[in-house]
Design an enzyme around this catalytic site. Structure first.
Site, PDB file in Angstrom:
ATOM      1  N   CYS A  60      56.871  35.534  45.674  1.00 41.71           N
ATOM      2  CA  CYS A  60      55.663  35.414  44.850  1.00 41.71           C
ATOM      3  C   CYS A  60      55.866  34.745  43.503  1.00 41.71           C
ATOM      4  O   CYS A  60      54.962  34.068  43.017  1.00 41.71           O
ATOM      5  CB  CYS A  60      54.983  36.777  44.649  1.00 41.71           C
ATOM      6  SG  CYS A  60      55.983  38.007  43.809  1.00 41.71           S
ATOM      7  N   MET A  61      57.027  34.889  42.874  1.00 42.26           N
ATOM      8  CA  MET A  61      57.175  34.380  41.511  1.00 42.26           C
ATOM      9  C   MET A  61      58.348  33.427  41.311  1.00 42.26           C
ATOM     10  O   MET A  61      58.589  32.956  40.200  1.00 42.26           O
ATOM     11  CB  MET A  61      57.334  35.554  40.529  1.00 42.26           C
ATOM     12  CG  MET A  61      56.147  36.494  40.476  1.00 42.26           C
ATOM     13  SD  MET A  61      54.548  35.693  40.246  1.00 42.26           S
ATOM     14  CE  MET A  61      54.787  34.864  38.685  1.00 42.26           C
ATOM     15  N   GLY A 113      52.529  39.273  40.155  1.00 41.49           N
ATOM     16  CA  GLY A 113      51.856  40.003  41.212  1.00 41.49           C
ATOM     17  C   GLY A 113      52.225  41.461  41.332  1.00 41.49           C
ATOM     18  O   GLY A 113      51.451  42.258  41.851  1.00 41.49           O
ATOM     19  N   GLN A 114      53.432  41.844  40.874  1.00 41.76           N
ATOM     20  CA  GLN A 114      53.906  43.212  41.050  1.00 41.76           C
ATOM     21  C   GLN A 114      54.197  43.851  39.692  1.00 41.76           C
ATOM     22  O   GLN A 114      54.472  43.151  38.721  1.00 41.76           O
ATOM     23  CB  GLN A 114      55.163  43.226  41.918  1.00 41.76           C
ATOM     24  CG  GLN A 114      54.904  42.709  43.330  1.00 41.76           C
ATOM     25  CD  GLN A 114      56.135  42.856  44.207  1.00 41.76           C
ATOM     26  OE1 GLN A 114      56.417  43.930  44.727  1.00 41.76           O
ATOM     27  NE2 GLN A 114      56.885  41.779  44.359  1.00 41.76           N
ATOM     28  N   LYS A 117      41.277  50.272  41.756  1.00 42.48           N
ATOM     29  CA  LYS A 117      42.494  50.810  42.366  1.00 42.48           C
ATOM     30  C   LYS A 117      43.211  51.752  41.400  1.00 42.48           C
ATOM     31  O   LYS A 117      43.729  52.799  41.801  1.00 42.48           O
ATOM     32  CB  LYS A 117      43.418  49.663  42.794  1.00 42.48           C
ATOM     33  CG  LYS A 117      42.852  48.803  43.922  1.00 42.48           C
ATOM     34  CD  LYS A 117      43.862  47.816  44.474  1.00 42.48           C
ATOM     35  CE  LYS A 117      44.253  46.735  43.483  1.00 42.48           C
ATOM     36  NZ  LYS A 117      43.142  45.827  43.150  1.00 42.48           N
ATOM     37  N   MET A 167      49.892  32.843  42.632  1.00 44.58           N
ATOM     38  CA  MET A 167      50.432  32.430  43.925  1.00 44.58           C
ATOM     39  C   MET A 167      49.932  31.067  44.418  1.00 44.58           C
ATOM     40  O   MET A 167      50.619  30.396  45.180  1.00 44.58           O
ATOM     41  CB  MET A 167      50.121  33.484  44.998  1.00 44.58           C
ATOM     42  CG  MET A 167      50.507  34.882  44.639  1.00 44.58           C
ATOM     43  SD  MET A 167      52.164  35.021  43.962  1.00 44.58           S
ATOM     44  CE  MET A 167      52.106  36.678  43.357  1.00 44.58           C
TER      45      MET A 167
END
Length: 752
Positions: free
Chosen positions: A174-175, A379-380, A85, A342
């Site tokens: 998510c966190m 995650g981000q 990606k 997650m």
């Protein structure tokens, strides 16, 4: 540029070898990916736009366009590597669905308007609603993809000026349980270790994380470690066999929702077999059961119920296998690193699961030394730097302050230049409450920036309806998305290196991203739009900034003296990130917190200074089932997650032709025995039904993953309404962290 032939070759390597951690790089070690074009006129330093790893990139610019990227060989995170990606980042920039102008919905249709008209409408509607219903009738929903300056300005505007704490963001989904786990155990948020621990660890305990697909560059570092030291052991715990498990020495494919029992059972073995570090425990820990303090002997009595032989049936693993991994984890003289994401966090007991991983490190003393750390993956790209650190959640203020603390509110009011009484002591709506309030009509206006809740929120049908009821403003780079289609106003946002800013990655590394190119059309940085609305609401004197440097330095003042001290903007521009705390402008970055000689705030030994007595907490946490358990009507567990090729709701990655061709739609992954019982073959359509909704997808049998019998797995990336799995997922949430339980709910699966 990357040719289709090169890409397909690269994807074949990536998907075939993801389990062995191989990733793409330029100028570093490991598997080589597609050739990187050197035709750029100049190279600009940045950070990858995707996950929380924080890979450094060099963007190649020619004729005002980013034409290529390569991994930054000087960045210590990725050392020149990029995943597939990352290699294809330039292709997210100039796409057919780029939003180029402000749009307003009139008579059900979006109409192009000027920035002035759009901003006046937003300001007027917010002002009217605040005057009529009060400040808590409006809200802001942000993102771990915002740069820190954007999140800081939004926080100041809503909490300090408007006077509402209704500001939350998608890191809540998510966190948040990782935050609650760190804070409850250690007194402060974020990992004490760093990625450098990977090269020092002898044992890796990976639970609830498919690193090979979700964090491939970090996983490649684990593979390097194993390849250079054959004694390294890898334990993978996951109800689904994933690519990550391909290189595991032990795979614990436990029953979904039983990880609390599994972790407690490992703790039992550590204590029973005298593998605990009693000296460390005595000096540095307390035992707690809820609010009650325990002795070591009382904790031992609590943990007796988790003897492996007693819980083997519950978790679906042989008792001896549980004992084996506990011994591996606790082995004397070896370094152990735990990693999760997650799979532990997105649970109604996600905070407890985080506590129990920390327990294992505290019981063994495998913490705050190189190669020894419990490490939550992010995650981000800036969930830490732009949400947790900036305080852009409904209960937080900058630098890990909380709204309920009078001293914290007064400190922030002094920096912001507002009356302390303006900052509410009451936490605002967290994510699920916020969208429930929209559905009920209590929340009249909502500004969504850099995220796509119209696709990503669980129990989606209810909340999409709610978003349509509110005055919805969406700042977005692309249109249409499943959120912009519900909006009243859409504001075109500059993307990635079309603006400058700061990201904070999963290892506390703060990194500057330089502006490389101009945004197309009339797209603007979100920080500009926020300040313009602040001015129109009458708060312009509090937002006098002429540059991101000025915003950052005000924000940095918030961190001084908090033991979360951040680096100066000038230093961030020059270096490849700095891991905080850095108490002086020229301080060395901090690789390990709470321990001398690494942490500048610890003179000797170990001091968990987030706690008043300097001691971390070992929690007695009982087993608890998920909110929904399979039954006669809904006999399957559903879990959701990522695939290598895509990211989140695919607003970016589905715009990359190569990624779209490689994975054009999502699927329902079934255990082969379940598929045979249902007479479902690979590619057949199946219907997944829960108490909330349904979803229809093609079955995947014996694909890249294999769930346990009685479990179905679906990637959450798909944008097609009939394949959007969040119509099915549950919106129950953790009482402490308020994080939803995406990872488990009860469903029925039938051949469609």
């Amino acid at each position: 540029m990357v040719s289709r032939r090169d890409f397909l070759k690269a994807v074949a390597v990536s998907t075939a070898l993801a389990g062995s951690g191989c990733s793409f790089e330029a100028g570093g070690r490991g598997t080589q990916g597609p050739a990187v074009s050197e035709d750029a006129q100049r190279w600009v330093k940045g950070v990858c736009r995707y996950c929380g790893t924080g890979c450094g990139v060099l963007a190649g610019v020619s004729r005002g366009k980013i034409i290529t990227v390569k991994g930054d060989p000087e960045n210590p995170v990725n050392k020149g590597r990029l995943c597939v990606k990352g290699i294809l980042l330039p292709k997210i920039m100039d796409t057919k669905d780029r939003l180029l102008y402000p749009m307003v919905k009139k008579n059900g249709q979006f109409v192009r308007v000027s920035w002035d008209e759009a901003l006046e409408l937003v300001s007027e509607k917010f002002r009217e609603i605040i005057e009529q219903y009060g400040p808590d009738a409006v809200g802001y929903y942000g993102s771990g993809q915002n740069v820190a300056e954007e999140a800081y300005i939004a926080n100041k505007l809503f909490k300090g000026c408007i006077g509402t704490n209704n500001i939350d963001g998608n890191p809540r989904t998510c966190m948040a349980s990782a935050v609650a786990g760190y804070v409850s155990t250690f007194g402060k948020d974020e990992p004490m270790g760093s990625y450098a621990d990977i090269e020092q660890a002898d044992v890796f305990f990976i639970i609830g994380s498919n690193m090979a697909e979700a964090h491939p560059v970090l996983y490649s570092r684990i593979i390097d470690r194993k390849n250079t030291n054959k004694a390294v052991k890898i334990i993978v715990a996951d109800p689904r066999r994933t690519r990550t498990a391909d290189i595991a020495d032990v795979l614990l494919q436990f029953v979904p929702g039983t990880d609390l029992a599994l972790l407690n059972s490992m703790a039992y073995v550590i204590i029973e077999e005298d593998l605990a570090d009693k000296d460390f425990i005595g000096k540095h820990t307390n035992f707690m059961h809820g609010e009650k303090k325990l002795t070591f002997d009382e904790f031992k009595t609590f943990i007796v119920d988790f003897e492996p032989e007693k819980v083997a049936g519950l978790v679906g693993l042989p008792a001896e296998q549980i004992r084996e991994v506990a011994r591996m984890f606790a082995a004397k003289g070896l370094n152990t690193m735990s990693l999760w994401t997650m799979g532990l966090n997105q649970r109604i007991r996600g905070t407890w699961a985080n506590n129990l991983v920390h327990n294992l490190h505290l019981l063994t003393g495998k913490i705050c030394r190189p190669g020894n750390t419990p490490f939550s993956l992010t995650g981000q790209p800036s969930a830490c730097g732009s949400i947790r650190e900036v305080g852009a959640l409904s209960h937080l203020l900058p630098a890990h302050r909380v709204v309920g603390n009078t001293k914290h509110r007064e400190e922030m009011a002094a920096i912001w230049g507002v009356d302390p009484a303006k900052i509410s002591a009451k936490p605002g709506y967290h994510t699920i409450e916020m969208f429930r309030a929209a559905a009920s009509g209590a929340l009249k206006a909502l500004w969504v920036i850099c995220t796509n809740p119209g696709q990503s929120i669980p129990n989606l049908a209810l909340y999409r309806e709610g978003m349509e009821k509110t005055f919805l403003v969406v700042s977005e780079t692309y249109h249409p998305t499943r959120t912009t289609e519900l909006a009243d106003v859409i504001l075109p946002a500059a993307l990635w290196m079309e603006k400058e800013g700061v990201y904070g990655n999963g290892e506390r590394r703060t990194q500057h991203i330089a502006k490389a190119v101009e945004a197309p059309g009339e797209a603007k940085p979100d920080v500009w739009a926020l300040i313009e609305v602040a001015k129109r609401l009458g708060h312009g004197a509090l937002f006098p900034y002429k540059s991101n440097d000025e915003i950052w330095e005000e924000y940095r003042r918030c961190t001084i003296g908090t033991k979360m001290d951040l680096a100066t903007y000038d230093r961030l521009k020059k270096e490849r990130g700095v891991t905080w705390p850095v108490p002086m402008p020229d301080s060395a970055e901090t690789g390990i917190r709470y321990a001398a000689p690494y942490d500048p705030f610890v003179q000797e030994g170990i001091n968990f200074y987030g706690k008043p007595d300097g001691r971390a907490v070992i929690f007695a946490r009982p087993h608890a089932d998920p909110q929904e358990m399979p039954d006669e009507d809904y006999p399957f567990y559903l879990s959701t997650g990522r695939v290598l090729e895509h990211w989140h709701t695919t607003t970016m990655t589905m715009n990359v032709p190569e990624l779209k061709r490689a994975m054009p739609e999502m699927y329902a992954e079934l255990n082969s025995d379940d598929a045979e019982h249902m007479n479902v073959k690979d590619g057949d359509m199946v219907k997944i039904t829960s108490r909330r909704g349904e979803c229809r997808l093609k079955a995947k049998v014996n694909g890249r993953g294999q769930p346990r019998p009685g479990m179905v797995y679906v990637p959450f990336h798909d944008t097609e309404l009939s394949r959007m799995i969040n119509f099915v997922t549950i919106d129950a949430f953790d009482d402490t962290s308020k994080q939803p339980e995406y990872k488990i709910c009860a469903v029925n699966v039938t051949k469609a």
